[in-house]
Design a protein around this motif. Structure first.
Motif, PDB file in Angstrom:
ATOM      1  N   CYS A 131      43.621  35.778  44.460  1.00 15.54           N
ATOM      2  CA  CYS A 131      42.310  36.355  44.160  1.00 15.54           C
ATOM      3  C   CYS A 131      42.345  37.729  44.806  1.00 15.54           C
ATOM      4  N   ASP A 132      42.435  38.790  43.974  1.00 18.73           N
ATOM      5  CA  ASP A 132      42.635  40.125  44.541  1.00 18.73           C
ATOM      6  C   ASP A 132      41.956  41.170  43.658  1.00 18.73           C
ATOM      7  N   LEU A 133      41.865  42.386  44.194  1.00 18.15           N
ATOM      8  CA  LEU A 133      41.276  43.481  43.425  1.00 18.15           C
ATOM      9  C   LEU A 133      42.253  43.956  42.364  1.00 18.15           C
ATOM     10  N   VAL A 134      41.707  44.284  41.212  1.00 12.18           N
ATOM     11  CA  VAL A 134      42.513  44.801  40.104  1.00 12.18           C
ATOM     12  C   VAL A 134      41.824  46.073  39.625  1.00 12.18           C
ATOM     13  N   SER A 135      42.618  47.137  39.443  1.00 10.60           N
ATOM     14  CA  SER A 135      42.004  48.300  38.775  1.00 10.60           C
ATOM     15  C   SER A 135      42.762  48.611  37.498  1.00 10.60           C
ATOM     16  N   THR A 136      44.000  49.124  37.586  1.00 10.76           N
ATOM     17  CA  THR A 136      44.731  49.395  36.335  1.00 10.76           C
ATOM     18  C   THR A 136      45.368  48.124  35.768  1.00 10.76           C
ATOM     19  N   GLY A 137      45.629  47.138  36.600  1.00  5.20           N
ATOM     20  CA  GLY A 137      46.303  45.913  36.159  1.00  5.20           C
ATOM     21  C   GLY A 137      47.811  46.008  36.339  1.00  5.20           C
ATOM     22  N   SER A 138      48.299  47.160  36.824  1.00  8.62           N
ATOM     23  CA  SER A 138      49.760  47.311  36.874  1.00  8.62           C
ATOM     24  C   SER A 138      50.392  46.421  37.960  1.00  8.62           C
ATOM     25  N   THR A 139      49.684  46.196  39.066  1.00  8.57           N
ATOM     26  CA  THR A 139      50.245  45.307  40.111  1.00  8.57           C
ATOM     27  C   THR A 139      50.405  43.881  39.564  1.00  8.57           C
ATOM     28  N   LEU A 140      49.414  43.436  38.795  1.00  3.71           N
ATOM     29  CA  LEU A 140      49.521  42.096  38.205  1.00  3.71           C
ATOM     30  C   LEU A 140      50.729  42.034  37.272  1.00  3.71           C
TER      31      LEU A 140
ATOM     32  N   VAL B 220      36.038  56.578  59.024  1.00  4.52           N
ATOM     33  CA  VAL B 220      36.455  55.269  59.569  1.00  4.52           C
ATOM     34  C   VAL B 220      37.127  54.425  58.480  1.00  4.52           C
ATOM     35  N   ARG B 221      37.466  53.200  58.817  1.00  3.44           N
ATOM     36  CA  ARG B 221      38.080  52.319  57.815  1.00  3.44           C
ATOM     37  C   ARG B 221      36.997  51.709  56.924  1.00  3.44           C
ATOM     38  N   ASP B 222      37.338  51.559  55.665  1.00  7.14           N
ATOM     39  CA  ASP B 222      36.410  50.955  54.695  1.00  7.14           C
ATOM     40  C   ASP B 222      35.850  49.630  55.227  1.00  7.14           C
ATOM     41  N   LYS B 223      36.747  48.818  55.750  1.00 10.27           N
ATOM     42  CA  LYS B 223      36.345  47.470  56.193  1.00 10.27           C
ATOM     43  C   LYS B 223      35.434  47.489  57.410  1.00 10.27           C
ATOM     44  N   ASP B 224      35.459  48.602  58.190  1.00 13.60           N
ATOM     45  CA  ASP B 224      34.610  48.676  59.386  1.00 13.60           C
ATOM     46  C   ASP B 224      33.210  49.195  59.075  1.00 13.60           C
TER      47      ASP B 224
ATOM     48  N   LEU C 171      31.187  52.838  50.679  1.00 16.29           N
ATOM     49  CA  LEU C 171      32.299  51.863  50.718  1.00 16.29           C
ATOM     50  C   LEU C 171      32.330  51.077  49.417  1.00 16.29           C
ATOM     51  N   GLY C 172      33.376  50.265  49.252  1.00 15.75           N
ATOM     52  CA  GLY C 172      33.485  49.450  48.047  1.00 15.75           C
ATOM     53  C   GLY C 172      32.469  48.308  48.067  1.00 15.75           C
ATOM     54  N   PHE C 173      31.860  48.061  46.911  1.00 17.11           N
ATOM     55  CA  PHE C 173      30.899  46.946  46.812  1.00 17.11           C
ATOM     56  C   PHE C 173      31.589  45.632  47.173  1.00 17.11           C
ATOM     57  N   ASN C 174      32.907  45.545  46.869  1.00 20.03           N
ATOM     58  CA  ASN C 174      33.673  44.335  47.200  1.00 20.03           C
ATOM     59  C   ASN C 174      33.616  44.042  48.701  1.00 20.03           C
ATOM     60  N   THR C 175      33.662  45.094  49.515  1.00 23.11           N
ATOM     61  CA  THR C 175      33.613  44.910  50.969  1.00 23.11           C
ATOM     62  C   THR C 175      32.212  44.444  51.394  1.00 23.11           C
TER      63      THR C 175
ATOM     64  N   ILE D  94      32.166  57.250  56.122  1.00 25.27           N
ATOM     65  CA  ILE D  94      32.953  57.192  54.882  1.00 25.27           C
ATOM     66  C   ILE D  94      34.384  56.811  55.231  1.00 25.27           C
ATOM     67  N   GLN D  95      35.156  56.420  54.197  1.00 27.29           N
ATOM     68  CA  GLN D  95      36.532  55.982  54.477  1.00 27.29           C
ATOM     69  C   GLN D  95      37.372  57.176  54.945  1.00 27.29           C
ATOM     70  N   LYS D  96      38.115  56.974  56.007  1.00 30.00           N
ATOM     71  CA  LYS D  96      38.930  58.043  56.606  1.00 30.00           C
ATOM     72  C   LYS D  96      40.065  58.456  55.666  1.00 30.00           C
ATOM     73  N   SER D  97      40.790  57.473  55.160  1.00 30.75           N
ATOM     74  CA  SER D  97      41.831  57.762  54.169  1.00 30.75           C
ATOM     75  C   SER D  97      41.869  56.542  53.262  1.00 30.75           C
ATOM     76  N   GLY D  98      42.621  56.638  52.175  1.00 31.98           N
ATOM     77  CA  GLY D  98      42.629  55.499  51.250  1.00 31.98           C
ATOM     78  C   GLY D  98      41.961  55.872  49.953  1.00 31.98           C
ATOM     79  N   ARG D  99      41.691  54.858  49.158  1.00 40.49           N
ATOM     80  CA  ARG D  99      41.266  55.115  47.779  1.00 40.49           C
ATOM     81  C   ARG D  99      39.892  55.748  47.640  1.00 40.49           C
ATOM     82  N   LEU D 100      39.008  55.541  48.618  1.00 42.65           N
ATOM     83  CA  LEU D 100      37.643  56.053  48.454  1.00 42.65           C
ATOM     84  C   LEU D 100      37.384  57.337  49.243  1.00 42.65           C
TER      85      LEU D 100
ATOM     86  N   PHE E  82      36.169  52.197  40.810  1.00 42.81           N
ATOM     87  CA  PHE E  82      35.962  51.005  39.981  1.00 42.81           C
ATOM     88  C   PHE E  82      37.127  50.024  40.122  1.00 42.81           C
ATOM     89  N   CYS E  83      36.822  48.768  40.252  1.00 46.33           N
ATOM     90  CA  CYS E  83      37.843  47.703  40.265  1.00 46.33           C
ATOM     91  C   CYS E  83      37.104  46.380  40.080  1.00 46.33           C
ATOM     92  N   SER E  84      37.855  45.287  40.017  1.00 46.12           N
ATOM     93  CA  SER E  84      37.182  43.985  39.972  1.00 46.12           C
ATOM     94  C   SER E  84      38.003  42.988  40.775  1.00 46.12           C
TER      95      SER E  84
HETATM   96  O1  PRT Z   1      41.977  50.364  55.780  1.00 42.20           O
HETATM   97  P1  PRT Z   1      40.702  50.442  55.023  1.00 42.20           P
HETATM   98  O2  PRT Z   1      39.718  49.358  55.368  1.00 42.20           O
HETATM   99  O3  PRT Z   1      40.067  51.816  55.043  1.00 42.20           O
HETATM  100  O4  PRT Z   1      41.014  50.279  53.484  1.00 42.20           O
HETATM  101  P2  PRT Z   1      42.191  49.584  52.692  1.00 42.20           P
HETATM  102  O5  PRT Z   1      43.479  50.267  52.946  1.00 42.20           O
HETATM  103  O6  PRT Z   1      42.097  48.126  52.821  1.00 42.20           O
HETATM  104  O7  PRT Z   1      41.629  49.922  51.320  1.00 42.20           O
HETATM  105  P3  PRT Z   1      42.044  50.835  50.106  1.00 42.20           P
HETATM  106  O8  PRT Z   1      42.021  52.275  50.444  1.00 42.20           O
HETATM  107  O9  PRT Z   1      43.264  50.275  49.460  1.00 42.20           O
HETATM  108  O10 PRT Z   1      40.773  50.465  49.216  1.00 42.20           O
HETATM  109  C1  PRT Z   1      39.493  50.876  49.559  1.00 42.20           C
HETATM  110  C2  PRT Z   1      38.552  50.447  48.460  1.00 42.20           C
HETATM  111  O11 PRT Z   1      38.999  50.996  47.211  1.00 42.20           O
HETATM  112  C3  PRT Z   1      38.487  48.953  48.172  1.00 42.20           C
HETATM  113  O12 PRT Z   1      37.679  48.265  49.088  1.00 42.20           O
HETATM  114  C4  PRT Z   1      37.916  48.945  46.767  1.00 42.20           C
HETATM  115  O13 PRT Z   1      36.524  49.099  46.814  1.00 42.20           O
HETATM  116  C5  PRT Z   1      38.490  50.205  46.140  1.00 42.20           C
HETATM  117  N1  PRT Z   1      39.568  49.928  45.165  1.00 42.20           N
HETATM  118  C6  PRT Z   1      39.569  50.325  43.867  1.00 42.20           C
HETATM  119  C7  PRT Z   1      40.720  49.262  45.371  1.00 42.20           C
HETATM  120  C8  PRT Z   1      41.402  49.247  44.169  1.00 42.20           C
HETATM  121  N2  PRT Z   1      40.666  49.918  43.248  1.00 42.20           N
HETATM  122  C9  PRT Z   1      42.694  48.593  44.076  1.00 42.20           C
HETATM  123  N3  PRT Z   1      43.290  48.585  43.012  1.00 42.20           N
HETATM  124  N4  PRT Z   1      41.238  48.682  46.475  1.00 42.20           N
HETATM  125  C10 PRT Z   1      42.460  48.097  46.398  1.00 42.20           C
HETATM  126  N5  PRT Z   1      43.190  48.020  45.244  1.00 42.20           N
HETATM  127  C11 PRT Z   1      44.535  47.374  45.328  1.00 42.20           C
HETATM  128  C12 PRT Z   1      44.495  45.859  45.075  1.00 42.20           C
HETATM  129  O14 PRT Z   1      44.199  45.171  46.269  1.00 42.20           O
HETATM  130  C13 PRT Z   1      45.902  45.596  44.564  1.00 42.20           C
HETATM  131  O15 PRT Z   1      46.817  45.497  45.615  1.00 42.20           O
HETATM  132  O16 PRT Z   1      45.415  47.897  44.362  1.00 42.20           O
HETATM  133  C14 PRT Z   1      46.210  46.863  43.794  1.00 42.20           C
HETATM  134  C15 PRT Z   1      45.865  46.658  42.354  1.00 42.20           C
HETATM  135  O17 PRT Z   1      45.741  47.884  41.694  1.00 42.20           O
HETATM  136  P4  PRT Z   1      46.178  48.030  40.169  1.00 42.20           P
HETATM  137  O18 PRT Z   1      45.795  49.427  39.794  1.00 42.20           O
HETATM  138  O19 PRT Z   1      47.657  47.835  40.106  1.00 42.20           O
HETATM  139  O20 PRT Z   1      45.426  47.013  39.370  1.00 42.20           O
END
Ligand code: PRT
Length: 291
Positions: A159-168, A53-57, A72-76, A11-17, A94-96
């Motif tokens: 082309c990036d992940l969006v969840s709340t849309g606030s970064t966009l 570990v890291r999500d990406k690993d 892990l995230g389906f995106n990965t 599972i992810q060590k730290s971070g969003r999941l 959840f994100c897209s």
């Molecule tokens: O280092 P490691 O590989 O463990 O992870 P990481 O630091 O690259 O990932 P992390 O913790 O940021 O994300 C882990 C997983 O969370 C992702 O692979 C997704 O499956 C999921 N997830 C859900 C997200 C988001 N929501 C998300 N919003 N991952 C990243 N974001 C980032 C996005 O890239 C953008 O920079 O958040 C920003 C946009 O967020 P909003 O809320 O402003 O839209």
């Protein structure tokens, strides 16, 4: 029969999941310590080791059999296309993956992405998307802060992940296309699913997981109503089984108990129940449902 080594889940060590993944394992009744999330922890009440570990690993660890399972995230999963099997969607994270452009950009539709530069950390997913839409664009691979690349003149779109849309919004970007939706998923090593002993243990875990996921999506509802409203109420309640009905001390009144979906339509259902005479409506969460 010889005993297998413990199952291993990454599972992810730290971070969003990380936190939600641990919560899910604990909801499944697994007891383990995570002192500062060291690399590794053993469950006290199940033959399972947890790797932090890291999500990406995670795809690589699961493909190589270092871990039998991974969250892990389906995106990965989509980006890395490893030889692993997705076995369940988990209802969090959840994100897209979306394509976005500056608000004042001339690019307003995906057709206009032809011959542009798109910055992303998801080059494989983007390549597949461009190919599917018969588009040709230059992919600029960026490992972080993709959202600032248009303002730096590095790219026309991102082309990036969006969840709340606030970064966009903060970066004056608007989405023009969705590549795919994502959430946390459980994946497995394909050989582990073929190994008799490991498969048995994975199935034991899946029973617990299914019960938690089912419980999360349902609520237990109790109400009083006039007996004459029963048919109408049954039509409103899409229960797992038919509801439990008990007479009340008051003549002509009944109590109805049912398991209902906790989806978006929940409040519409409550309004409909009130309209046909339901009162004293109590709603409680369900911890687990074992069919
Ligand atoms: O280092 P490691 O590989 O463990 O992870 P990481 O630091 O690259 O990932 P992390 O913790 O940021 O994300 C882990 C997983 O969370 C992702 O692979 C997704 O499956 C999921 N997830 C859900 C997200 C988001 N929501 C998300 N919003 N991952 C990243 N974001 C980032 C996005 O890239 C953008 O920079 O958040 C920003 C946009 O967020 P909003 O809320 O402003 O839209």
């Amino acid at each position: 029969m010889t005993k297998n080594a413990p199952l291993r889940i990454a599972i992810q060590k730290s971070g969003r999941l990380g936190d939600e993944s641990m919560k899910l394992l604990r909801d499944m009744g697994l007891r383990f310590e995570n002192f500062d999330r060291k690399l590794f922890s053993s469950c006290k009440n199940f033959d399972l080791d947890i790797l932090f570990v890291r999500d990406k690993d995670i795809p690589e660890y699961v493909e190589d059999g270092v871990a039998d399972l991974g969250i892990l995230g389906f995106n990965t999963v989509e980006e890395q296309k490893r030889n692993i099997k997705k076995i369940e969607s988990l209802g969090f994270g959840f994100c897209s993956l979306e394509i976005a452009v500056p608000k004042d950009s001339k690019i307003q539709s995906i057709q206009q992405l032809n011959n542009t530069k798109i910055a992303t950390s998801y080059p494989n997913a983007l390549k597949t998307f461009l190919k599917k839409n018969a588009l040709k664009a230059e992919i600029i691979v960026i490992r972080g802060s993709v959202e600032i690349t248009p303002s730096l003149g590095v790219a026309d779109a991102i082309c990036d992940l969006v969840s709340t849309g606030s970064t966009l919004r903060t970066n004056n970007l608007i989405s023009i296309a969705k590549v795919f939706d994502s959430e946390a998923v459980l994946v497995a090593n394909k050989n582990a699913l073929k190994d008799v002993l490991k498969k048995q243990e994975i199935e034991r875990l899946m029973l617990r997981l299914g019960a938690c996921l089912q419980g999360k999506n349902k609520k237990y509802i109790m109400m009083n109503a006039p007996e004459s409203s029963l048919r109408k109420i049954e039509n409103i309640l899409p229960g797992i089984d038919s509801p439990t009905i008990m007479p009340l001390a008051e003549e002509g009144m009944i109590a109805i108990h049912a398991v209902v979906s906790a989806e978006d339509e929940f409040w519409d259902m409550i309004e409909a129940l009130k309209k046909v005479g339901a009162s004293a409506i109590l709603v409680t969460p369900i911890e687990k449902i074992i069919a």
